[in-house]
Design a protein around this motif. Structure first.
Motif, PDB file in Angstrom:
ATOM      1  N   ARG A 123       0.792  -0.931   0.137  1.00 35.39           N
ATOM      2  CA  ARG A 123       0.084  -0.125  -0.082  1.00 35.39           C
ATOM      3  C   ARG A 123       1.009   1.373   0.086  1.00 35.39           C
ATOM      4  N   LEU A 124       1.878   1.153   0.440  1.00 30.91           N
ATOM      5  CA  LEU A 124       2.787   2.391   0.438  1.00 30.91           C
ATOM      6  C   LEU A 124       3.485   2.835  -0.778  1.00 30.91           C
ATOM      7  N   ALA A 125       3.715   1.756  -1.391  1.00 28.93           N
ATOM      8  CA  ALA A 125       4.217   1.777  -2.866  1.00 28.93           C
ATOM      9  C   ALA A 125       3.051   2.425  -3.676  1.00 28.93           C
ATOM     10  N   GLU A 126       1.767   2.004  -3.445  1.00 32.42           N
ATOM     11  CA  GLU A 126       0.736   2.572  -4.238  1.00 32.42           C
ATOM     12  C   GLU A 126       0.771   4.183  -3.976  1.00 32.42           C
ATOM     13  N   ARG A 127       1.113   4.506  -2.700  1.00 32.34           N
ATOM     14  CA  ARG A 127       0.797   5.867  -2.396  1.00 32.34           C
ATOM     15  C   ARG A 127       2.054   6.646  -2.051  1.00 32.34           C
ATOM     16  N   HIS A 128       3.203   6.157  -2.859  1.00 32.80           N
ATOM     17  CA  HIS A 128       4.491   6.641  -2.625  1.00 32.80           C
ATOM     18  C   HIS A 128       4.582   8.135  -3.183  1.00 32.80           C
ATOM     19  N   ALA A 129       3.698   8.663  -3.768  1.00 35.24           N
ATOM     20  CA  ALA A 129       3.938  10.182  -4.260  1.00 35.24           C
ATOM     21  C   ALA A 129       2.816  10.933  -3.570  1.00 35.24           C
ATOM     22  N   ASN A 130       2.145  10.393  -2.507  1.00 31.46           N
ATOM     23  CA  ASN A 130       1.063  11.190  -1.723  1.00 31.46           C
ATOM     24  C   ASN A 130       1.982  11.766  -0.341  1.00 31.46           C
ATOM     25  N   ARG A 131       1.425  12.845  -0.044  1.00 30.16           N
ATOM     26  CA  ARG A 131       1.932  13.747   1.185  1.00 30.16           C
ATOM     27  C   ARG A 131       1.594  12.730   2.472  1.00 30.16           C
ATOM     28  N   GLY A 132       2.454  12.808   3.852  1.00 24.47           N
ATOM     29  CA  GLY A 132       1.732  12.464   4.866  1.00 24.47           C
ATOM     30  C   GLY A 132       0.589  12.733   5.415  1.00 24.47           C
ATOM     31  N   ASP A 133       0.201  13.794   5.015  1.00 22.75           N
ATOM     32  CA  ASP A 133      -1.257  14.453   5.483  1.00 22.75           C
ATOM     33  C   ASP A 133      -2.384  14.177   4.734  1.00 22.75           C
ATOM     34  N   GLN A 134      -1.837  13.152   3.449  1.00 25.38           N
ATOM     35  CA  GLN A 134      -3.120  12.710   2.576  1.00 25.38           C
ATOM     36  C   GLN A 134      -3.246  11.327   2.812  1.00 25.38           C
ATOM     37  N   LEU A 135      -2.474  10.658   3.978  1.00 22.11           N
ATOM     38  CA  LEU A 135      -2.709   9.177   4.060  1.00 22.11           C
ATOM     39  C   LEU A 135      -3.740   9.166   5.339  1.00 22.11           C
ATOM     40  N   SER A 136      -4.217   7.866   5.067  1.00 24.31           N
ATOM     41  CA  SER A 136      -5.206   7.507   6.366  1.00 24.31           C
ATOM     42  C   SER A 136      -4.370   7.111   7.514  1.00 24.31           C
ATOM     43  N   GLY A 137      -4.928   6.808   8.760  1.00 17.20           N
ATOM     44  CA  GLY A 137      -4.311   6.567   9.975  1.00 17.20           C
ATOM     45  C   GLY A 137      -3.548   5.396   9.771  1.00 17.20           C
TER      46      GLY A 137
END
Length: 235
Positions: A123-137
Protein backbone atom coordinates in the motif's frame (compact mmCIF):
# COMPACT_ATOMS: atom_id res chain seq x y z
CA UNK A 1 17.64 -20.35 25.48
CA UNK A 2 17.58 -17.10 23.52
CA UNK A 3 20.26 -14.54 24.21
CA UNK A 4 19.12 -11.39 26.00
CA UNK A 5 19.11 -8.44 23.61
CA UNK A 6 17.67 -5.68 25.83
CA UNK A 7 18.42 -5.71 29.54
CA UNK A 8 17.04 -2.98 31.82
CA UNK A 9 17.90 -2.88 35.51
CA UNK A 10 16.64 -0.51 38.23
CA UNK A 11 15.66 2.11 35.66
CA UNK A 12 14.41 5.34 37.20
CA UNK A 13 13.11 8.28 35.19
CA UNK A 14 10.48 11.00 35.10
CA UNK A 15 9.73 14.58 34.21
CA UNK A 16 10.69 17.83 35.95
CA UNK A 17 11.89 16.03 39.05
CA UNK A 18 8.88 13.73 39.36
CA UNK A 19 9.38 9.97 39.33
CA UNK A 20 7.47 7.89 36.78
CA UNK A 21 9.73 4.85 36.49
CA UNK A 22 10.61 3.61 39.94
CA UNK A 23 13.17 0.85 39.49
CA UNK A 24 12.13 -1.04 36.34
CA UNK A 25 13.71 -4.42 35.62
CA UNK A 26 12.89 -5.88 32.21
CA UNK A 27 14.58 -7.88 29.48
CA UNK A 28 13.76 -8.81 25.89
CA UNK A 29 15.38 -11.87 24.32
CA UNK A 30 16.74 -11.69 20.78
CA UNK A 31 14.03 -12.55 18.27
CA UNK A 32 11.18 -12.38 20.81
CA UNK A 33 8.06 -10.23 21.00
CA UNK A 34 7.25 -8.99 24.51
CA UNK A 35 4.03 -7.07 25.17
CA UNK A 36 4.25 -4.41 27.88
CA UNK A 37 0.79 -3.95 29.35
CA UNK A 38 -0.65 -1.74 32.05
CA UNK A 39 -3.28 0.84 32.80
CA UNK A 40 -3.02 4.39 31.49
CA UNK A 41 -0.41 6.33 33.44
CA UNK A 42 1.54 3.25 34.50
CA UNK A 43 4.71 4.55 32.81
CA UNK A 44 4.84 2.42 29.66
CA UNK A 45 5.48 5.24 27.18
CA UNK A 46 7.98 6.83 29.57
CA UNK A 47 9.81 3.51 29.64
CA UNK A 48 9.98 3.31 25.85
CA UNK A 49 11.17 6.92 25.56
CA UNK A 50 13.86 6.33 28.18
CA UNK A 51 15.15 3.18 26.50
CA UNK A 52 15.25 5.03 23.17
CA UNK A 53 17.25 7.91 24.64
CA UNK A 54 14.47 10.45 24.21
CA UNK A 55 14.32 10.92 28.00
CA UNK A 56 17.37 10.89 30.23
CA UNK A 57 17.02 8.55 33.23
CA UNK A 58 17.74 9.47 36.83
CA UNK A 59 19.59 6.18 37.24
CA UNK A 60 19.76 2.53 36.32
CA UNK A 61 21.10 0.47 33.45
CA UNK A 62 19.95 -0.04 29.85
CA UNK A 63 22.07 -2.42 27.80
CA UNK A 64 21.56 -3.56 24.22
CA UNK A 65 23.58 -6.64 23.30
CA UNK A 66 25.80 -5.91 26.29
CA UNK A 67 26.46 -2.24 25.46
CA UNK A 68 25.47 0.24 28.18
CA UNK A 69 23.25 2.95 26.74
CA UNK A 70 21.49 4.49 29.76
CA UNK A 71 21.46 8.24 29.24
CA UNK A 72 22.85 8.02 25.69
CA UNK A 73 21.20 10.30 23.10
CA UNK A 74 18.64 8.77 20.75
CA UNK A 75 20.93 8.83 17.70
CA UNK A 76 23.52 6.72 19.54
CA UNK A 77 20.86 4.27 20.74
CA UNK A 78 19.67 3.99 17.12
CA UNK A 79 23.21 3.23 15.95
CA UNK A 80 23.20 0.25 18.30
CA UNK A 81 20.17 -1.21 16.60
CA UNK A 82 17.10 0.21 18.36
CA UNK A 83 14.23 1.89 16.50
CA UNK A 84 10.95 3.35 17.71
CA UNK A 85 7.50 3.63 16.19
CA UNK A 86 6.07 6.38 18.41
CA UNK A 87 2.50 6.73 19.53
CA UNK A 88 0.69 9.05 17.14
CA UNK A 89 2.94 8.00 14.23
CA UNK A 90 4.57 11.45 13.73
CA UNK A 91 5.25 11.18 10.02
CA UNK A 92 6.49 14.28 8.18
CA UNK A 93 3.15 15.59 6.93
CA UNK A 94 4.40 17.88 4.10
CA UNK A 95 6.64 15.16 2.62
CA UNK A 96 5.59 12.30 0.38
CA UNK A 97 5.75 8.67 1.42
CA UNK A 98 8.84 8.24 -0.74
CA UNK A 99 10.52 11.30 0.80
CA UNK A 100 9.74 10.13 4.35
CA UNK A 101 11.36 6.79 3.58
CA UNK A 102 14.34 8.19 1.70
CA UNK A 103 15.18 10.47 4.61
CA UNK A 104 15.11 7.50 6.98
CA UNK A 105 17.33 5.49 4.64
CA UNK A 106 20.05 8.14 4.28
CA UNK A 107 23.50 6.99 5.35
CA UNK A 108 22.01 3.66 6.46
CA UNK A 109 23.16 0.29 5.19
CA UNK A 110 21.66 -3.11 5.82
CA UNK A 111 18.99 -5.53 4.71
CA UNK A 112 16.11 -3.06 4.94
CA UNK A 113 15.81 -0.81 1.90
CA UNK A 114 12.98 1.29 0.49
CA UNK A 115 12.08 -1.40 -2.09
CA UNK A 116 11.94 -4.01 0.67
CA UNK A 117 9.63 -1.80 2.72
CA UNK A 118 7.38 -1.48 -0.32
CA UNK A 119 7.43 -5.27 -0.72
CA UNK A 120 6.35 -5.71 2.91
CA UNK A 121 3.67 -3.00 2.65
CA UNK A 122 2.49 -2.68 -0.97
CA UNK A 123 0.00 0.00 0.00
CA UNK A 124 2.90 2.36 0.66
CA UNK A 125 4.21 1.70 -2.85
CA UNK A 126 0.79 2.59 -4.24
CA UNK A 127 0.79 5.82 -2.23
CA UNK A 128 4.48 6.69 -2.70
CA UNK A 129 3.74 10.12 -4.22
CA UNK A 130 1.16 11.14 -1.60
CA UNK A 131 2.05 13.50 1.24
CA UNK A 132 1.95 12.29 4.82
CA UNK A 133 -1.12 14.40 5.53
CA UNK A 134 -2.96 12.73 2.63
CA UNK A 135 -2.67 9.26 4.16
CA UNK A 136 -5.19 7.43 6.30
CA UNK A 137 -4.29 6.61 9.89
CA UNK A 138 -3.43 3.05 8.93
CA UNK A 139 -1.24 4.19 6.05
CA UNK A 140 0.54 6.62 8.36
CA UNK A 141 1.16 3.79 10.82
CA UNK A 142 2.62 1.63 8.08
CA UNK A 143 4.81 4.53 7.01
CA UNK A 144 6.03 4.97 10.59
CA UNK A 145 6.86 1.25 10.74
CA UNK A 146 8.66 1.40 7.40
CA UNK A 147 10.64 4.43 8.49
CA UNK A 148 11.77 2.59 11.63
CA UNK A 149 12.75 -0.52 9.67
CA UNK A 150 15.05 1.52 7.42
CA UNK A 151 17.28 2.00 10.46
CA UNK A 152 17.87 -1.76 10.20
CA UNK A 153 17.09 -2.36 13.87
CA UNK A 154 17.55 -5.53 15.87
CA UNK A 155 15.05 -4.22 18.45
CA UNK A 156 11.81 -2.45 17.55
CA UNK A 157 9.95 -0.37 20.15
CA UNK A 158 6.25 -0.07 19.24
CA UNK A 159 4.22 2.42 21.26
CA UNK A 160 0.46 1.84 20.85
CA UNK A 161 0.47 0.91 17.15
CA UNK A 162 -3.33 0.36 17.11
CA UNK A 163 -4.13 3.75 18.64
CA UNK A 164 -6.97 5.45 16.77
CA UNK A 165 -7.28 2.77 14.08
CA UNK A 166 -10.41 0.95 12.97
CA UNK A 167 -10.49 -2.81 13.69
CA UNK A 168 -10.01 -3.76 10.02
CA UNK A 169 -6.96 -1.52 9.81
CA UNK A 170 -5.57 -2.95 13.06
CA UNK A 171 -5.76 -6.37 11.40
CA UNK A 172 -3.66 -5.07 8.50
CA UNK A 173 -1.05 -3.66 10.86
CA UNK A 174 -1.08 -6.94 12.79
CA UNK A 175 -0.29 -8.78 9.56
CA UNK A 176 2.76 -6.60 8.98
CA UNK A 177 3.97 -7.02 12.56
CA UNK A 178 3.36 -10.76 12.38
CA UNK A 179 5.63 -10.96 9.35
CA UNK A 180 8.36 -9.08 11.23
CA UNK A 181 7.99 -11.50 14.14
CA UNK A 182 8.38 -14.45 11.77
CA UNK A 183 11.54 -12.82 10.42
CA UNK A 184 12.96 -12.75 13.95
CA UNK A 185 12.89 -9.03 14.73
CA UNK A 186 12.86 -8.55 18.51
CA UNK A 187 10.01 -6.28 19.54
CA UNK A 188 8.81 -4.54 22.68
CA UNK A 189 5.12 -3.85 22.12
CA UNK A 190 3.27 -1.32 24.27
CA UNK A 191 -0.39 -1.85 23.53
CA UNK A 192 -3.84 -1.30 25.06
CA UNK A 193 -5.50 -3.55 22.49
CA UNK A 194 -5.19 -6.89 24.25
CA UNK A 195 -6.30 -8.88 21.22
CA UNK A 196 -3.41 -7.47 19.21
CA UNK A 197 -0.93 -7.91 22.06
CA UNK A 198 -1.94 -11.54 22.62
CA UNK A 199 -1.85 -12.23 18.88
CA UNK A 200 1.74 -11.07 18.50
CA UNK A 201 3.55 -11.56 21.80
CA UNK A 202 4.95 -14.75 23.25
CA UNK A 203 5.25 -13.13 26.66
CA UNK A 204 3.57 -10.31 28.52
CA UNK A 205 4.87 -8.03 31.26
CA UNK A 206 2.61 -5.77 33.30
CA UNK A 207 3.67 -2.38 34.59
CA UNK A 208 2.02 -0.68 37.55
CA UNK A 209 3.10 2.65 39.04
CA UNK A 210 6.46 2.58 37.29
CA UNK A 211 7.40 -1.00 38.18
CA UNK A 212 7.10 -4.38 36.53
CA UNK A 213 4.71 -6.37 38.71
CA UNK A 214 4.13 -9.44 36.55
CA UNK A 215 5.67 -11.39 33.69
CA UNK A 216 4.53 -14.64 32.14
CA UNK A 217 3.90 -16.39 28.85
CA UNK A 218 0.93 -15.06 26.95
CA UNK A 219 -0.73 -18.46 27.21
CA UNK A 220 -0.45 -18.50 31.00
CA UNK A 221 -1.61 -14.91 31.31
CA UNK A 222 -4.73 -15.53 29.24
CA UNK A 223 -5.50 -18.68 31.18
CA UNK A 224 -5.79 -16.82 34.51
CA UNK A 225 -8.69 -14.42 33.94
CA UNK A 226 -8.92 -13.37 37.56
CA UNK A 227 -5.28 -12.30 37.59
CA UNK A 228 -5.69 -10.40 34.31
CA UNK A 229 -8.63 -8.47 35.75
CA UNK A 230 -6.66 -7.64 38.89
CA UNK A 231 -3.63 -6.45 36.96
CA UNK A 232 -5.33 -4.59 34.12
CA UNK A 233 -8.87 -3.93 35.30
CA UNK A 234 -10.33 -5.98 32.43
CA UNK A 235 -11.57 -9.51 31.85
Amino acid sequence: MSQTLLSVRDLRAGYAGTTVLDGVDLSVPAGAVLALLGRNGAGKSTFVHTVMGMLKPYGGSVTVAGVELAGAPAHRVARHGVAIVPQGRRVFAPLTVEENLRIAARRRTGEWTVPRVYELMPRLAERHANRGDQLSGGEQQMLAIGRALLGNPRLLLLDEPSDGLAPAVVDQVAGVLGTLREQGLATLLVEQNLHLAFQLAGEVAVMRKGRIVHRSSTVDFRRDERQARALLGVG
